[in-house]
Write a protein that holds these residues in place. Structure first.
Motif, PDB file in Angstrom:
ATOM      1  N   PRO A  41       0.812  -1.214   0.000  1.00  0.00           N
ATOM      2  CA  PRO A  41       0.000   0.000   0.000  1.00  0.00           C
ATOM      3  C   PRO A  41       0.851   1.272   0.000  1.00  0.00           C
ATOM      4  CG  PRO A  41      -0.541  -1.423   1.883  1.00  0.00           C
ATOM      5  CD  PRO A  41       0.575  -2.073   1.163  1.00  0.00           C
ATOM      6  N   SER A  42       0.345   2.292  -0.650  1.00  0.00           N
ATOM      7  CA  SER A  42       1.063   3.566  -0.715  1.00  0.00           C
ATOM      8  C   SER A  42       0.982   4.282   0.633  1.00  0.00           C
ATOM      9  CB  SER A  42       0.446   4.417  -1.821  1.00  0.00           C
ATOM     10  OG  SER A  42       0.167   5.722  -1.385  1.00  0.00           O
ATOM     11  N   ILE A  43       2.024   5.060   0.983  1.00  0.00           N
ATOM     12  CA  ILE A  43       1.996   5.777   2.263  1.00  0.00           C
ATOM     13  C   ILE A  43       2.029   7.297   2.078  1.00  0.00           C
ATOM     14  CG2 ILE A  43       3.006   3.904   3.646  1.00  0.00           C
ATOM     15  CD1 ILE A  43       5.687   5.511   3.510  1.00  0.00           C
ATOM     16  N   THR A  44       1.819   7.758   0.836  1.00  0.00           N
ATOM     17  CA  THR A  44       1.752   9.210   0.635  1.00  0.00           C
ATOM     18  C   THR A  44       0.535   9.547  -0.218  1.00  0.00           C
ATOM     19  OG1 THR A  44       3.023   9.175  -1.423  1.00  0.00           O
ATOM     20  CG2 THR A  44       4.286   9.427   0.617  1.00  0.00           C
ATOM     21  N   ARG A  45       0.143  10.829  -0.165  1.00  0.00           N
ATOM     22  CA  ARG A  45      -1.008  11.271  -0.943  1.00  0.00           C
ATOM     23  C   ARG A  45      -0.690  11.169  -2.441  1.00  0.00           C
ATOM     24  NH1 ARG A  45      -3.269  16.705  -1.702  1.00  0.00           N
ATOM     25  NH2 ARG A  45      -1.218  17.446  -1.090  1.00  0.00           N
ATOM     26  N   PRO A 189      10.266  11.636  10.531  1.00  0.00           N
ATOM     27  CA  PRO A 189       9.043  11.671  11.335  1.00  0.00           C
ATOM     28  C   PRO A 189       7.798  11.578  10.456  1.00  0.00           C
ATOM     29  CG  PRO A 189       9.996  13.865  11.184  1.00  0.00           C
ATOM     30  CD  PRO A 189      10.895  12.963  10.397  1.00  0.00           C
ATOM     31  N   VAL A 190       6.756  10.974  10.994  1.00  0.00           N
ATOM     32  CA  VAL A 190       5.514  10.790  10.240  1.00  0.00           C
ATOM     33  C   VAL A 190       4.817  12.146  10.032  1.00  0.00           C
ATOM     34  CG1 VAL A 190       4.024  10.367  12.284  1.00  0.00           C
ATOM     35  CG2 VAL A 190       3.482   9.277  10.094  1.00  0.00           C
ATOM     36  N   ARG A 231       2.824   9.138   5.558  1.00  0.00           N
ATOM     37  CA  ARG A 231       1.685   9.237   6.471  1.00  0.00           C
ATOM     38  C   ARG A 231       1.501   8.015   7.361  1.00  0.00           C
ATOM     39  NH1 ARG A 231      -3.139  10.799   2.542  1.00  0.00           N
ATOM     40  NH2 ARG A 231      -2.509   8.767   1.762  1.00  0.00           N
ATOM     41  N   VAL A 232       2.327   6.986   7.150  1.00  0.00           N
ATOM     42  CA  VAL A 232       2.136   5.755   7.919  1.00  0.00           C
ATOM     43  C   VAL A 232       3.457   5.332   8.573  1.00  0.00           C
ATOM     44  CG1 VAL A 232       1.282   3.383   7.848  1.00  0.00           C
ATOM     45  CG2 VAL A 232       0.421   5.062   6.206  1.00  0.00           C
TER      46      VAL A 232
END
Ligand code: CU
Length: 276
Positions: A41-45, A189-190, A231-232
């Motif tokens: 899964p993607s972790i950015t917009r 950092p997230v 984001r994750v």
């Protein structure tokens, strides 16, 4: 005189070929529909935009692929040889122009839609206050440099490169800003925008983190910037995606996305190690 049987010989071949085409279509659709090799899964917009663009492209080209191949299978079977007289057909200019134009419009439109996600990474500058990290790629390691407690990057020069002394960036040992932190893993950092400024010491390497949906070449003699906001929280493999030499397969590291508190803790640890 040839027998009637040999005249009808191509019927079986046509049947077999159209069956093969149908099997090809079913197998291909199955591989995609069953998600046999899914991307993590993607972790950015921006990663999400890229995914939806990819899905849209796959749907459109997939439908066309299925229709074209099944159409071909049908034609091969329908017009198989059963002893009929051969008829010459002259094709249609109008149809040729229509489907060439349709293909052109479709591909241009898909390309135009993808520009948005692409430009967000490559042409839009990061917001002020993004965390700056320098990336040094070399055969066959990754190093990441943070500004350290003073918030300033020390001047660095190739003449000071010294990997065995833990100075892969060539930080000036006499500089008052030499408290920079150098790490073999990329810790961020997230929910904080990060800007990487990437350079290579030797050959072309490529920064690739699947979850970021970013794959960027790093070219010697250039500083190539890239930015993203993870984001994750998690640990993601960071690979070199250019065949950069015999040790290319060993050239990997990790992107660690941690909470702000853990990030500050990690920085403190690194600073303490620096002072020893
Ligand atoms: Cu490499």
């Amino acid at each position: 005189m040839r027998s009637r049987e040999t005249e009808q010989g191509s019927g079986a071949t046509a049947g077999f070929l159209s069956l093969l085409l149908v099997i090809l279509v079913v197998a291909t659709v199955y591989i995609f529909a069953a998600r046999i090799w899914p991307m993590p899964p993607s972790i950015t917009r921006v990663g999400d935009w890229i995914d939806s663009q990819y899905r849209l492209t796959l749907w459109i080209t997939g439908i066309i692929f299925v229709m074209a191949q099944l159409g071909l299978a049908w034609m091969v079977f329908r017009y198989r040889d059963h002893g009929q007289k051969v008829r010459f057909v002259r094709g249609s200019h109008v149809l040729e122009v229509i489907w060439t134009t349709a293909t052109l419009v479709l591909f241009m439109a898909l390309g135009a839609m993808a520009v948005h996600a692409w430009s967000q990474v490559h042409f839009v500058a990061p917001a002020p206050g993004a965390l700056q990290i320098d990336v040094m790629a070399e055969q066959f390691t990754w190093n990441f440099r943070y500004a350290g407690p003073d918030g300033k990057f020390a001047p660095a020069e190739p003449k000071n490169y010294n990997d065995s002394l833990g100075n892969p960036f060539g930080i000036d040992p006499d500089s008052k800003d030499k408290d920079d932190i150098v790490s073999p893993i990329l810790v961020v950092p997230v929910d904080q925008e990060v800007e990487l400024r990437m350079e290579s010491k030797d050959v072309i390497h490529d920064f690739y983190v699947r979850e970021l949906r970013i794959k960027q070449d790093i070219v010697p003699g250039m500083i190539i910037p890239i930015h993203f906001t993870p984001r994750v929280i998690g640990r993601y493999e960071l690979m070199c995606a250019q065949l950069c030499g015999m040790g290319h397969n060993r050239m990997h590291s990790y992107l660690e996305v941690v909470s702000e508190t853990d990030f500050q803790k990690w920085l403190k640890q690194q600073e303490a190690e620096n002072q020893q």
